[in-house]
Every structure is written in C-alpha cells, then in structure tokens.
Design a protein around this motif. Structure first.
Motif, mmCIF file in Angstrom:
data_model
loop_
_atom_site.group_PDB
_atom_site.id
_atom_site.type_symbol
_atom_site.label_atom_id
_atom_site.label_comp_id
_atom_site.label_asym_id
_atom_site.label_seq_id
_atom_site.Cartn_x
_atom_site.Cartn_y
_atom_site.Cartn_z
ATOM 1 N N GLN A 193 0.819 -1.211 0.000
ATOM 2 C CA GLN A 193 0.000 0.000 0.000
ATOM 3 C C GLN A 193 0.854 1.263 0.000
ATOM 4 O O GLN A 193 0.509 2.257 -0.645
ATOM 5 N N SER A 249 -2.934 4.341 3.522
ATOM 6 C CA SER A 249 -2.178 3.135 3.152
ATOM 7 C C SER A 249 -2.344 2.066 4.228
ATOM 8 O O SER A 249 -2.603 0.889 3.930
ATOM 9 N N THR A 269 -11.158 -0.201 -0.241
ATOM 10 C CA THR A 269 -9.913 0.563 -0.311
ATOM 11 C C THR A 269 -10.239 2.040 -0.477
ATOM 12 O O THR A 269 -11.263 2.408 -1.059
#
Length: 413
Positions: A193, A249, A269
């Motif tokens: 990420q 992230s 996400t």
C-alpha cells in the motif's frame, strides 16, 4: 555482531522454552474475524523519538495513528479501535503490548518514524518479531528498544533484557513466533500500500527483535513511515496531506487483511485525495506537527488503552471535501464486486442485478455498485438485501462522483 558457538547452540533450547511457556489468551484461541485492533503511536512524553529541527517522531506518528483509527471506525462498525495513547504521554513498551493482550485484540500496529546519520537513507519498511540472521536490522531494533531506559526497574519488567546487548536481542527475537506467519502477511500488505499510495522507497518487510512486539499475543507489526532525516521523506511526514496518504495506506492494508482473514474475496480501499484536497488540507492545517500534534491529540481520553467505537464525527483529522460543486448531494451505493478486468454489466455474475450495476475504475481496478440512495439507513437496508447474493457487499458513500467516508456523509445528509 559476534556471538559464540556455544551461545548459538543454546538458542534453539531457548526458543523451545519460549514456546512451551507461551499460553494464548482466550480471545486468541477463539478468534473469529477481526473485531479489535490496537494502534500504538511510538514514543511520547519525555521520549520524543527521532527529530529534525522542530519536527518530532512522537507527534508525527500520533497524527497518523489517530487518523488511521478514525478511518477504521468510519468504515467498519464491527471493529473496536484501541489506542495505546491519544495524547503526548509516555507509555512503557511492556505496557503497550499488555494493553493489546488485556483487550483481547486481534491485531497490533506500532507506528514509528526512522532516522539515519546519512540523509540519503529513505523509504518505508515494516518489521515483524523474529531473528535477523544477517544482523542488518540490529541497530534499528536496539535503538527502539533503548527507550526502556526511561522506565524504572526495566531489567525485571523485560526478563533480564540488557540495552545494547546483542545477546539479549537475539533471545528476545526468538519469541512471538506463534503469529509470525500472519504478521508477515499483514506487513507485506502494508508495504504494497505504501508503494501504491506514496512515492517513498520500499525497503521491504524485515524481522527484528522489537520489545514492543515481544509480549503482544496476536499478529503484530512495527512500521517505519519513512526517514525524518531525508528531505523527500520529511516533506511527506510533516504535512497533513502526507500523513493522510500514510494513514490511508495503513487502512487499506488493514481492510485487505480483515477481508482475507474472514474469507472474503473483496475489500474496501480508499484512494488518495485529489491534488486540490491535498492543498486544502495543508493550507487549513498548516504545519502538521506544529505545537505538538497539529491539534489531533486534543480529543479523546489521555493515557493508555483509550478506546472509541462510536464513530465520533467531530474528531479532528476528518477532512471535508473541498472541490465539489455547490449543491452536490450525498448518495450511498453498495459495492458488490471488484475485478482487474472489465465485466459486462449484463453478465450473469451480477445475478438478478444484471443490467442494473454501475461501474467505476480506481487505480486500474473495476468496481461495481448497485443502488443510489439518499440516506445511510436505506443504504444499510440495501446492503442487507444484497448480501444474500454477494456476501462481501458493503456501503460506499459519494459526494457527486467523489468517494467520501461514512462519517463525512452522515454529517452532510
């Protein structure tokens, strides 16, 4: 680092002894899904951690930790977020792990910032408890562990660990092997990420003997957000927009780990904010580490073990959307599928909703939604209905075509 052969031969015996003495908590033996996460901002109080001029590690990591917790609370109503600290206080290393154990937590995130004598050193890295066979990570771990000298009677608390001793370091590195596999999985997700959401270098996933991870009886990681001694990393670490990217992230990694550990094939996400939003964040908040923590630590209860699961929408660090047209209204959609390839809207994969789905592309990933309702209550009802066909379906709020958090959407309804 030199260790005698006799001492090396003794290490397997120490490892076996550690395993025999280890007794998992009831929460660990009966764990179903991810329901509690402990977020640990490193250092605090009289221990500033790394620093560069007015910037201090303890302030940066507190901002990121609080924001990560807010994102989890906003998007996962079934997860309890617990902080080891929410203000500028010093919490002993052993107590940080104890907070997680007493809570029966399912995951432990310890968040730190790195520094080096050379300003060329840069990038993110994430550690799990384990043996550093080549000795490359010895200096970093021992530097973090030396924080225990701020504590009274540290020798008894840490079962004879001696600051600066490579032999003590190796012995403690052998502990917490029970969760090493899961910890490595989470650590790799975190690093992926960082790569996707920042321009920082990837220093990878590593093993080392961090005392803060030593007695945490659950999958645990220690992540280094970057080097405060590097100008490029520092530009991200010390701005609100940069801290937002790092928090998102970590959230995305948490979301992926939670979904996969619970048997789901898709997960939520968060994309990075737009350039205009980044500029607005930095313009509104100024220096993200000025006056301690840029205001983020002023909310909540001080001290260890602070917890909040009610999704407080007035918490600092929830940033409003800046570039939407006046009059644009919030709507809620339910995401039912993601794919790395385009799926025709009339595909049989959509079952009774074929032809009714809407498609969005984010970062090369195709996302498919059903519905467009005006209230969160309606969205939850639709989500419940859709889960009979799509078990991973979840609500996603939008302001115009911009995805926002549930807390922001509820505030704007």
């Amino acid at each position: 680092m030199k260790v005698s052969k006799r001492r090396l031969l003794a290490l397997p015996i120490l490892y076996l002894a550690a395993l025999l003495c280890y007794t998992p908590s009831p929460a660990q033996t009966a764990r179903v899904g991810i329901r509690k996460v402990v977020i640990d901002p490193g250092h605090g109080g009289q221990d500033p951690g790394c620093s560069y001029k007015q910037f201090k590690e303890k302030d940066i990591v507190l901002n990121v930790a609080l924001r990560l917790g807010e994102l989890i609370k906003d998007n996962f109503s079934d997860v309890e977020v617990i902080y080891t600290r929410k203000t500028d206080v010093f919490i002993p290393l052993y107590e940080r792990g104890n907070i997680a154990n007493k809570a029966g937590a399912d995951l432990f995130f310890s968040i730190h910032v790195n520094a080096a004598r050379s300003s060329a050193a840069a990038g993110t890295e994430t550690f799990v408890m384990g043996v550093d066979k080549a000795g490359r990570n010895l200096d970093i771990a021992m530097k973090e562990n030396d924080v225990i000298t701020f504590e009274d009677d540290y020798s008894a608390k840490y079962q004879g660990y001696v600051p600066g001793s490579s032999e003590s370091f190796i012995i403690f590195s052998l502990m917490q092997y029970s969760y090493q596999g899961q910890s490595l999985t989470l650590a790799n997700m975190v690093q992926r990420q960082y790569v996707r959401n920042t321009a920082m270098g990837n220093r990878g996933v590593k093993q080392a003997g961090f005392l803060v991870l030593w007695n945490a009886a659950m999958p645990s990681i220690l992540t280094e957000l970057g080097f405060i001694s590097n100008a490029g990393d520092r530009a991200l670490l010390t701005t609100r927009s940069g801290q937002e990217k790092l928090a998102r992230s970590l959230f995305n990694a948490f979301s992926e780990y939670k979904a996969k550990s619970e048997g789901h094939s898709s997960w939520q996400t968060l994309s990075n904010a737009s350039t205009a939003e980044d500029e607005a964040m930095d313009r509104t908040d100024g220096d993200a580490t000025a006056n301690g923590t840029g205001g983020s630590a002023s909310s909540g209860n001080p001290g260890p073990g602070s917890s909040n699961t009610n999704g407080n929408t007035s918490s600092p660090g929830v940033y409003p959307t800046q570039d939407t047209a006046p009059g644009t209204k919030v709507d809620y959609r339910v995401q039912i599928m993601t794919s790395d390839r385009k799926v025709p809207k009339n595909s049989s994969r959509f079952g009774p909703y074929r032809g009714e789905v809407t498609e969005m592309i984010t970062g090369g990933v195709y996302k498919y939604y059903v519905g467009c309702v005006a209230s969160y209550k309606e969205a939850l009802s639709l989500q419940s209905k859709l889960r009979s066909q799509f078990k991973d379906a979840f609500v996603v709020p939008f302001l115009g075509d911009k995805r926002i958090t549930i807390a922001e959407a509820r505030r704007l309804e």
